[in-house]
Design an enzyme around this catalytic site. Structure first.
Site, PDB file in Angstrom:
ATOM      1  N   LYS A 100       0.895  -1.194  -0.180  1.00  0.00           N
ATOM      2  CA  LYS A 100       0.001  -0.021   0.056  1.00  0.00           C
ATOM      3  C   LYS A 100       0.860   1.283  -0.102  1.00  0.00           C
ATOM      4  O   LYS A 100       0.525   2.163  -0.625  1.00  0.00           O
ATOM      5  CB  LYS A 100      -0.997  -0.100   1.095  1.00  0.00           C
ATOM      6  CG  LYS A 100      -2.039  -0.909   0.958  1.00  0.00           C
ATOM      7  CD  LYS A 100      -2.782  -1.495   2.428  1.00  0.00           C
ATOM      8  CE  LYS A 100      -3.713  -2.449   2.174  1.00  0.00           C
ATOM      9  NZ  LYS A 100      -4.505  -2.927   3.303  1.00  0.00           N
ATOM     10  N   GLN A 123      -5.026  -1.819   9.406  1.00  0.00           N
ATOM     11  CA  GLN A 123      -4.976  -3.230   8.728  1.00  0.00           C
ATOM     12  C   GLN A 123      -5.501  -4.212   9.673  1.00  0.00           C
ATOM     13  O   GLN A 123      -5.168  -4.302  10.855  1.00  0.00           O
ATOM     14  CB  GLN A 123      -3.617  -3.377   8.320  1.00  0.00           C
ATOM     15  CG  GLN A 123      -3.048  -4.481   7.818  1.00  0.00           C
ATOM     16  CD  GLN A 123      -3.726  -4.773   6.302  1.00  0.00           C
ATOM     17  OE1 GLN A 123      -3.725  -3.463   5.828  1.00  0.00           O
ATOM     18  NE2 GLN A 123      -4.066  -5.740   5.632  1.00  0.00           N
ATOM     19  N   ASP A 156     -11.372   2.606   4.135  1.00  0.00           N
ATOM     20  CA  ASP A 156     -11.751   1.073   3.885  1.00  0.00           C
ATOM     21  C   ASP A 156     -13.184   0.834   3.870  1.00  0.00           C
ATOM     22  O   ASP A 156     -13.528  -0.385   3.554  1.00  0.00           O
ATOM     23  CB  ASP A 156     -11.311   0.723   5.258  1.00  0.00           C
ATOM     24  CG  ASP A 156      -9.900  -0.637   5.115  1.00  0.00           C
ATOM     25  OD1 ASP A 156      -9.684  -0.875   3.865  1.00  0.00           O
ATOM     26  OD2 ASP A 156      -9.192  -0.379   6.023  1.00  0.00           O
TER      27      ASP A 156
HETATM   28  N1  GUN Z   1      -7.032  -7.076   5.789  1.00  0.00           N
HETATM   29  C1  GUN Z   1      -7.372  -7.816   4.557  1.00  0.00           C
HETATM   30  N2  GUN Z   1      -8.073  -6.940   3.592  1.00  0.00           N
HETATM   31  C2  GUN Z   1      -8.018  -6.007   4.159  1.00  0.00           C
HETATM   32  C3  GUN Z   1      -8.431  -4.569   3.718  1.00  0.00           C
HETATM   33  O1  GUN Z   1      -8.995  -4.383   2.462  1.00  0.00           O
HETATM   34  N3  GUN Z   1      -8.279  -3.567   4.587  1.00  0.00           N
HETATM   35  C4  GUN Z   1      -7.612  -3.625   6.026  1.00  0.00           C
HETATM   36  N4  GUN Z   1      -7.808  -2.417   6.525  1.00  0.00           N
HETATM   37  N5  GUN Z   1      -7.390  -4.896   6.186  1.00  0.00           N
HETATM   38  C5  GUN Z   1      -7.475  -5.886   5.642  1.00  0.00           C
END
Ligand code: GUN
Length: 292
Positions: A50, A94, A117
């Site tokens: 990211k 995350q 998110d």
């Molecule tokens: N863990 C797995 N996929 C995601 C996501 O799209 N966002 C976040 N914050 N955690 C994740």
């Protein structure tokens, strides 16, 4: 059978975002803050991806690290500070979080306008109401983009989603059901009785269960569009890192039956990151009174 190339489509999306950010000419620089708690290897790798992607398109990103022993109150205090910081447009925590932390409370702590998110109850509610300012979760938004850009029709088609998570299954169902996409949607899960029979009715089958090779050939209708959301690490001694990535779909046997299918890796995965960047840019534009 045709492959949906998630790497290629993500590249296109990111190039478009990069142009839009460049057009802002530094008047404002979109800024995402990523919070990682502990050092789960998959999370370390996703968060690094990211940050790298943000840098590539001219977006600012910051990383906040907490030990796995961090308390709910510590995390919430940090989120409160980031909510109040006008230089921050997007906040991402995350997942998964350690078991002693309430994930829902953490997701809901983020201001809806910074919730890139789309996991907060306000954004999920906005998605249900189909409001224009709803932030849709990145992975389902990425699935929709893959379907659109590969010319897969959704209106009137039967979409079967296997998995009911907040991160994928439920928002994917809402997006496909929306008056923009107009699919007929069925959601299956671990307690569904006749799952293979329902899956076989799918024109669009979305596998988001988190079990390697769960979707087998007998569960897929000839000509179906198959979207594999699974990213499962299975041990593989022949690999340098000791594992390989396997989707939720038994690709080798399912692919020949499909009209379109996403590979793992290189399907949905890159799109999740691209849509996170899109959500962050849009949060920044809204915050600064620009059209989205
Ligand atoms: N863990 C797995 N996929 C995601 C996501 O799209 N966002 C976040 N914050 N955690 C994740």
């Amino acid at each position: 059978m045709e492959l949906i190339d998630g790497n290629l489509i993500a590249k296109q999306v990111l190039a478009e975002l990069k142009t839009k950010i460049a057009e802002l000419a530094g008047s404002v620089v979109p800024h995402i803050v990523v919070i990682r708690v502990g050092d789960d290897p998959a999370s370390v790798s996703y968060v690094a991806k990211k940050q790298k992607t943000a840098a590539e398109i001219g977006m600012k990103s910051s990383l906040v690290l907490f030990p796995a022993t961090a308390t709910q109150a510590e995390l919430e205090a940090k989120i409160d500070a980031l909510n109040a910081d006008a230089s921050v447009h997007g906040i991402l925590i995350q997942a998964p979080l350690p078991p002693h932390i309430s994930e829902t409370a953490i997701f809901n702590r983020v201001l809806p306008e910074k919730d890139v998110d789309g996991f907060s109850s306000v954004n999920v509610g906005r998605l249900v109401q189909e409001l224009p300012n709803a932030v849709a979760a990145c992975t389902p938004a990425g699935i929709v983009e893959l379907l659109k850009r590969s010319g897969a029709e959704t209106a009137g088609r039967h979409a079967v989603i296997v998995g009911r998570s907040l991160i994928v299954g439920k928002p994917a169902a809402l997006l496909l059901l929306s008056k923009k996409l107009n699919a007929t949607v069925t959601v299956c899960h671990s307690r569904t009785g006749n799952l293979p029979e329902i899956a076989r009715q799918a024109d669009i089958l979305v596998a988001a269960i988190g079990k390697p090779k769960f979707v087998t050939e007998d569960m897929v209708k000839p000509g179906a569009v198959v979207i594999d959301v699974g990213i499962n690490r299975v041990p593989d001694a022949s690999k340098k890192n000791g594992y390989r990535l396997v989707g939720d779909v038994d690709f080798e046997n399912v692919a020949p039956k499909c009209s379109l299918i996403t590979p793992v890796p290189g399907g949905v995965g890159p799109m999740t990151v691209a849509m996170l960047m899109k959500n962050t840019l849009e949060a920044c534009l809204r915050r600064n009174g620009f059209a989205v």
